[in-house]
Design an enzyme around this catalytic site. Structure first.
Site, mmCIF file in Angstrom:
data_model
loop_
_atom_site.group_PDB
_atom_site.id
_atom_site.type_symbol
_atom_site.label_atom_id
_atom_site.label_comp_id
_atom_site.label_asym_id
_atom_site.label_seq_id
_atom_site.Cartn_x
_atom_site.Cartn_y
_atom_site.Cartn_z
ATOM 1 N N ASP A 199 0.803 -1.330 0.059
ATOM 2 C CA ASP A 199 -0.069 0.043 -0.066
ATOM 3 C C ASP A 199 0.756 1.247 0.141
ATOM 4 O OD1 ASP A 199 -2.062 -2.094 0.337
ATOM 5 O OD2 ASP A 199 -2.968 -1.129 1.971
ATOM 6 N N HIS A 253 -10.343 1.065 -3.269
ATOM 7 C CA HIS A 253 -11.912 1.093 -2.767
ATOM 8 C C HIS A 253 -12.946 1.571 -3.937
ATOM 9 C CE1 HIS A 253 -10.699 -0.239 1.236
ATOM 10 N NE2 HIS A 253 -10.089 1.135 1.382
ATOM 11 N N LYS A 288 -7.132 -4.773 -2.882
ATOM 12 C CA LYS A 288 -8.084 -5.160 -2.080
ATOM 13 C C LYS A 288 -8.934 -4.431 -1.826
ATOM 14 C CE LYS A 288 -4.421 -4.073 1.074
ATOM 15 N NZ LYS A 288 -4.762 -2.780 1.768
ATOM 16 N N CYS A 314 -2.068 -2.450 7.549
ATOM 17 C CA CYS A 314 -2.181 -3.278 6.513
ATOM 18 C C CYS A 314 -0.849 -4.187 6.651
ATOM 19 C CB CYS A 314 -2.170 -2.556 5.245
ATOM 20 S SG CYS A 314 -4.055 -1.971 5.045
HETATM 21 ZN ZN LIG Z 1 -8.859 1.156 3.147
#
Ligand SMILES: [Zn+2]
Length: 192
Positions: free
Chosen positions: A11, A55, A100, A141
């Site tokens: 990320d 997202h 994800k 994460c």
């Molecule tokens: Zn998130």
């Protein structure tokens, strides 16, 4: 028996770095340090893979009044600049990118998909049994990805110098959880 090694870059996206909607202090520096570390250690891994928080409509993961534990300001929305990799990190080093969290909270890269394929099966299919985890954020994460890696049976290390975290308390609990799950912690956490 497989004995390959992979680096999982978690990320490293604009929204998690300075100027982003959910910025982690030091995120931009971590992105640069990861890029340099990869360049200086060619041959250390059979594969580099990257994950993205990505997202569309993740429900209660987003909130106007976030608690910064289970709900967060909107971030890494598909199609927005904030979802892009930080320019300090060049995703072309990655053999595959795992997205994800389209319609739910997803902290672990092991919830991610590259096309149809999940991270664990991709790694096994490429002969990987050892993973090193770096990226953002240490307490969320990175933690979830490393814990899932260990639970999936991968020999797992987190290179803490190449991570940055949100909050000293949750970083401390994340380090304890990762140790408990058998994750080897190397270096010192940034932001603790
Ligand atoms: Zn998130």
């Amino acid at each position: 028996m497989s004995n390959g090694r992979a680096l999982i870059v978690v990320d490293v996206q604009k929204d998690f770095c300075e100027g982003g909607s959910l910025a982690v202090t030091g995120g931009g520096n971590v992105a640069l340090a990861i890029k340099e570390f990869i360049a200086e250690n060619e041959g250390r891994w059979d594969h580099v893979v990257a994950t993205r928080d990505y997202h569309i409509d993740p429900g209660s993961h987003f909130s106007e009044n976030p608690d910064f534990v289970d709900s967060w300001p909107p971030h890494c929305v598909v199609g927005t600049e904030g979802a892009q990799f930080h320019p300090n990190f060049d995703p072309r080093v990655a053999s595959a990118i795992f997205d994800k969290g389209a319609y739910e909270a997803a902290y672990s890269g092991f919830e991610g998909h590259s096309g149809e394929e999940e991270l664990a099966s991709w790694l096994r299919g490429n002969g990987i049994n050892t993973v090193e985890v770096v990226g953002l954020a240490t307490d969320h994460c990175v933690r979830a990805t490393a814990v899932d890696a260990a639970r999936e049976g991968f020999t797992t290390s987190v290179l803490l110098n190449l991570t940055a975290g949100v909050n000293p308390d949750t970083i401390a609990s994340a380090l304890a959880q990762m140790r408990h799950e058998g994750v080897e912690l190397q270096g010192e956490p940034v932001g603790a």
